[in-house]
Design a protein around this motif. Structure first.
Motif, PDB file in Angstrom:
ATOM      1  N   HIS A 268       0.789  -0.967   0.023  1.00 31.74           N
ATOM      2  CA  HIS A 268      -0.206   0.395   0.078  1.00 31.74           C
ATOM      3  C   HIS A 268       0.838   1.471   0.165  1.00 31.74           C
ATOM      4  O   HIS A 268       1.796   1.214   0.647  1.00 31.74           O
ATOM      5  N   PRO A 269       0.377   2.262  -0.998  1.00 34.03           N
ATOM      6  CA  PRO A 269       1.261   3.308  -0.536  1.00 34.03           C
ATOM      7  C   PRO A 269       1.798   3.549   0.690  1.00 34.03           C
ATOM      8  O   PRO A 269       2.867   4.816   0.809  1.00 34.03           O
ATOM      9  N   CYS A 305     -11.011   6.998  -1.631  1.00 27.45           N
ATOM     10  CA  CYS A 305     -10.024   6.670  -1.201  1.00 27.45           C
ATOM     11  C   CYS A 305      -9.962   7.656   0.088  1.00 27.45           C
ATOM     12  O   CYS A 305      -8.833   8.656  -0.697  1.00 27.45           O
ATOM     13  N   PHE A 307      -6.286   8.203   1.331  1.00 27.04           N
ATOM     14  CA  PHE A 307      -5.451   8.566   1.336  1.00 27.04           C
ATOM     15  C   PHE A 307      -5.198   9.281  -0.137  1.00 27.04           C
ATOM     16  O   PHE A 307      -3.652   9.749  -0.051  1.00 27.04           O
ATOM     17  N   HIS A 308      -6.091   9.845  -1.240  1.00 22.47           N
ATOM     18  CA  HIS A 308      -5.410  10.172  -3.136  1.00 22.47           C
ATOM     19  C   HIS A 308      -5.409  11.563  -2.660  1.00 22.47           C
ATOM     20  O   HIS A 308      -4.556  11.860  -2.874  1.00 22.47           O
ATOM     21  N   CYS A 311      -1.667  10.829  -1.875  1.00 23.02           N
ATOM     22  CA  CYS A 311      -0.646   9.446  -2.682  1.00 23.02           C
ATOM     23  C   CYS A 311      -0.257   9.490  -4.027  1.00 23.02           C
ATOM     24  O   CYS A 311      -0.440  10.137  -5.135  1.00 23.02           O
ATOM     25  N   TYR A 313       0.575   7.090  -6.310  1.00 24.99           N
ATOM     26  CA  TYR A 313      -0.269   6.806  -7.087  1.00 24.99           C
ATOM     27  C   TYR A 313      -1.295   7.006  -7.618  1.00 24.99           C
ATOM     28  O   TYR A 313      -1.878   6.019  -8.447  1.00 24.99           O
ATOM     29  N   ARG A 314      -2.041   7.874  -7.239  1.00 21.16           N
ATOM     30  CA  ARG A 314      -3.110   7.891  -7.262  1.00 21.16           C
ATOM     31  C   ARG A 314      -3.635   8.521  -9.340  1.00 21.16           C
ATOM     32  O   ARG A 314      -2.695   8.699  -9.579  1.00 21.16           O
ATOM     33  N   CYS A 318      -9.261   6.851  -8.228  1.00 15.42           N
ATOM     34  CA  CYS A 318      -9.402   6.849  -6.811  1.00 15.42           C
ATOM     35  C   CYS A 318      -9.683   8.208  -5.456  1.00 15.42           C
ATOM     36  O   CYS A 318     -10.934   8.696  -4.691  1.00 15.42           O
ATOM     37  N   PRO A 323     -11.333   1.785  -2.088  1.00 18.69           N
ATOM     38  CA  PRO A 323     -10.804   0.807  -2.255  1.00 18.69           C
ATOM     39  C   PRO A 323     -11.183  -0.530  -1.614  1.00 18.69           C
ATOM     40  O   PRO A 323     -11.819  -0.060  -0.282  1.00 18.69           O
ATOM     41  N   CYS A 336      -6.447  -0.595  -1.864  1.00 19.50           N
ATOM     42  CA  CYS A 336      -5.562  -0.046  -2.957  1.00 19.50           C
ATOM     43  C   CYS A 336      -5.708  -0.443  -4.247  1.00 19.50           C
ATOM     44  O   CYS A 336      -5.925  -2.013  -4.405  1.00 19.50           O
ATOM     45  N   HIS A 337      -6.561   0.618  -4.681  1.00 11.99           N
ATOM     46  CA  HIS A 337      -6.945  -0.405  -6.532  1.00 11.99           C
ATOM     47  C   HIS A 337      -5.351  -0.404  -7.166  1.00 11.99           C
ATOM     48  O   HIS A 337      -5.768  -1.591  -7.764  1.00 11.99           O
ATOM     49  N   TYR A 338      -4.603  -0.304  -6.830  1.00 10.03           N
ATOM     50  CA  TYR A 338      -3.416  -0.699  -7.489  1.00 10.03           C
ATOM     51  C   TYR A 338      -2.122  -1.226  -6.338  1.00 10.03           C
ATOM     52  O   TYR A 338      -0.980  -0.684  -6.760  1.00 10.03           O
TER      53      TYR A 338
END
Ligand code: ATP
Ligand code: SF4
Ligand code: MG
Lengths: 348, 314
Positions: A268-269, A305, A307-308, A311, A313-314, A318, A323, A336-338
């Protein structure tokens, strides 16, 4: 049909039980506080589980809901302002949230015990440490004063307080920080609890003392096969003690995984950010990846999310889609989606 | 501990000197000649007057007079009135009466103040709590004189009508023993009860929020024990201090109460002596009150160390 709340005598969770069944299972727990500023959603669907002899480290920055979750398990939240609109806390199969206050008091301290961060304020200043430890035996076991005091001395010896017999009548302020935390520990393990929750037990201590306390906790846990929940925001201390880690962000678990996996390859990021902000000798001079931005406002949580906003990785979805807690493998999840991209280690 | 007490007593000497010198100066600055007052309307025989002035050192400067007085005090001698009676003799019996009154007031204060405060704290935010807080406000804002007369009227006149002439609470004098002190004691304690109620409430509420109370709950202690042992034991510390320090205040504050209820204590005597220019009696009573203050505060400090193990006196 009886009322929803049960009484102390009928369904207290069975003692002991078969080895590897879950000892404690927190499922989809929500805790919110009714405040003047609005509804503070401190815990938003936390799930974790613990088996006998297992240690779980709960990690996350300040305000992520680690302590509130623990207090909900202990049943020491003030309700109101707190309330638990959803979720269950199963202890040996019995949902604690459905028990009466009397029944919960039977479990608290005797079968699920807790250690707090600042032992100086957590111990009562006007009673001797012996009095405070022996109280467990007097009140819960009906022991005489003298026998209970003997037990207190034994416990103080067990947590390796020097000259325990001479010091049993001393008061908390007469001990050093490390010794006080040992007294807290002695008190919490007095009645051989099945679960011990340690809420940042070493934060207030010197680094060298921190290591000793962690070692003591690990040793006590090995001896007694109790389940240990270790709350901390210091990733450094957990590696040696914990079996698995649950990472919390904004009142949710964002990743849970066995300790080795998480250190090797975070899923997770946010976890990745936490790990990379530990200074390491071999990376001297390199810039630390500190997590940018501020923790979310619990009164006004980000959409999708949580955390977006912070993040790296967003992606677009997101911001809109929450997620789910994806299963990476049997004993590992990431919200996390990713997570695949994060595991591959390519961050922007 | 013993050495601490001795040191405190030695430290009390300058306080005693300062306080008595001050009152000495104030009293002797009052207009009027005490010897002339003694003689009443007539003019006294000049020879006798001169003799008396000599005997009472009235011709010496103030500081010398004070010197005579204070050296007497340290020998346990409060001097004589201008009518040649031992001051200590006048004060002794009255002092006992005022002590009885003050102790009655203190007991009532402890019972009502602590009791109401605990009640409010345990019901905080509820109707009971608001009602108790509101009544303390009333108690503080109504002057002693008013509470005194109202209670006299209610208990002395109205209640007696109900009981068919039988007096339950005497409302004047001290001839019925301890029961005579109940109503005056309550009036004297009035404001203190209000303050103590609020202090008790605050102290318990604060301690109920303390970390060690959370620990006691986490230990599985029953609520009664959490409140009654863990929180209360800590909450009591400031209350005991307040009560101890209040003993002196109550004794000093007895002047009004004693005159409302016609109680022959030092308050009444003080009032009369100021009126009659009996400087030696005024100064004597104040000296005694200062001593009571000093001793009460010393006892409070010692109690503090007993109640709170974090405090040690060496
Ligand atoms: N009694 C309360 N009333 C209102 N909000 C509360 C209350 N107790 C906790 N909170 C809120 O719940 C959130 C989670 O708090 P919690 O103590 O669980 O954080 P934490 O993860 O333990 O952080 P820390 O590392 O600082 O101990 C915080 O934002 C806090 O402000
Ligand atoms: S879901 Fe999106 S915003 Fe949330 S952690 Fe994963 S990549 Fe980042
Ligand atoms: Mg916390």
């Amino acid at each position: 049909m009886k009322s929803a709340k049960t009484t102390a005598t009928d369904v207290l969770p069975a003692e002991g039980g078969l080895g590897n069944d879950a000892l404690l299972e927190v499922d989809d727990l929500h805790v919110e506080f009714v405040t003047r500023a609005g509804l503070v959603k401190a815990v938003n669907g936390v799930s974790y589980s613990l088996r006998p002899g297992e240690s779980l480290a709960v990690l996350g920055e300040s305000g992520s809901g680690k302590s509130v979750t623990a207090q909900a398990i202990m049943g020491i939240l003030d309700m109101p302002p707190a309330r638990i609109p959803q979720g269950s806390i199963k202890f040996r199969g019995t949902d604690l949230l459905k028990l009466s206050e009397d029944a919960r008091a039977q479990i608290r301290g005797q079968r699920i015990a807790m250690i707090f961060q600042d032992a100086l304020s957590a111990l009562n200043p006007v009673f001797s440490v012996g009095w405070q430890i022996s109280e467990m035996f007097r009140v819960h076991r009906g022991m005489s004063k003298r026998d209970a005091m003997k037990k207190a001395v034994e416990l103080m010896e067990r947590v390796r307080i020097p000259a325990a017999r001479q010091r049993v009548n001393d008061y908390p302020h007469q001990f050093s920080g490390g010794m006080r935390q040992r007294i807290m520990i002695a008190m919490s393990i007095a009645l051989d609890p099945e679960v011990l929750i340690a809420d940042e037990p070493t934060t207030a201590l010197d680094v060298t003392v921190q290591a000793q306390i962690m070692e003591l906790l690990a040793e006590l846990q090995r001896e007694s096969n109790m389940g240990l929940i270790l709350i901390t925001h210091d990733l450094g201390v957990v590696a040696d003690v914990a079996d698995k880690i649950a990472v919390m962000y904004a009142g949710r678990i964002v990743e849970n995984a066995p300790v080795r996996d998480i250190y090797k390859n975070p899923g997770h990021p946010y976890t990745k950010g936490l790990l990379e902000s530990i200074p390491r000798v071999d990376q001297k001079g390199q810039e630390l990846y500190a997590i940018k931005g501020l923790p979310p406002n619990l009164l006004d949580m980000p959409s999708g999310c949580a955390f977006h906003p912070r993040c790296p990785y967003r992606q677009d979805n997101c911001v809109t889609d929450v997620p789910p807690l994806n299963e990476i493998n049997l004993d590992r999840n990431s919200a996390c989606h990713y997570w695949r991209e994060v595991l591959d280690g390519s961050h922007g | 501990m013993g050495r601490y007490v001795i040191r405190r007593l030695i430290q009390a000497i300058p306080v005693l000197l300062g306080a008595t010198l001050l009152i000495f100066a104030v009293v002797f600055a009052l207009p009027g000649d005490p010897i002339a007052a003694l003689a009443g309307e007539k003019r006294g025989n000049p020879v006798v007057v001169a003799l008396l002035r000599e005997q009472y050192h009235l011709n010496d400067p103030l500081i010398v007079q004070y010197g005579y007085y204070i050296s007497g005090v340290f020998q346990g001698n409060l001097g004589r009135t201008y009518a040649n009676v031992e001051v200590s003799q006048i004060i002794a019996a009255k002092f006992q009466v005022t002590v009885n009154l003050a102790i009655t007031a203190l007991v009532l204060e402890a019972i009502f103040g602590v009791g109401l405060g605990l009640w409010a704290a345990l019901r905080r935010g509820k109707a009971t709590d608001s009602m108790i807080l509101a009544s303390t406000l009333i108690l503080v804002s109504v002057p002693t004189l008013v509470t005194g007369f109202v209670l006299q009227l209610l208990l002395g006149v109205q209640l007696r009508r109900w009981t068919g002439g039988v007096e339950i609470f005497p409302i004047a004098g001290v001839s019925d023993g301890w029961i005579s002190y109940v109503v005056p004691g309550f009036v004297l304690a009035g404001t203190s009860i209000a303050y103590l109620t609020r202090l008790t409430r605050t102290s318990l509420v604060e301690n109920l929020r303390a970390d060690y109370v959370r620990t006691a709950v986490a230990k599985g202690m029953p609520r009664r024990r959490v409140v009654g042992r863990h929180a209360l034991r800590n909450a009591l510390i400031p209350l005991i201090t307040f009560l101890g320090a209040d003993l002196g205040t109550l004794m000093g504050g007895a002047v009004i109460t004693e005159s409302i209820f016609n109680i022959p204590g030092i308050g009444q005597e003080l009032f009369r002596s100021v009126h009659e220019r009996q400087q030696p009696v005024v100064v004597g009573i104040v000296t005694i009150l200062v001593l009571v203050y000093i001793l009460a505060n010393l006892v409070v400090d010692l109690l503090y160390a007993v109640l709170d193990p974090r405090i040690r006196y060496e």
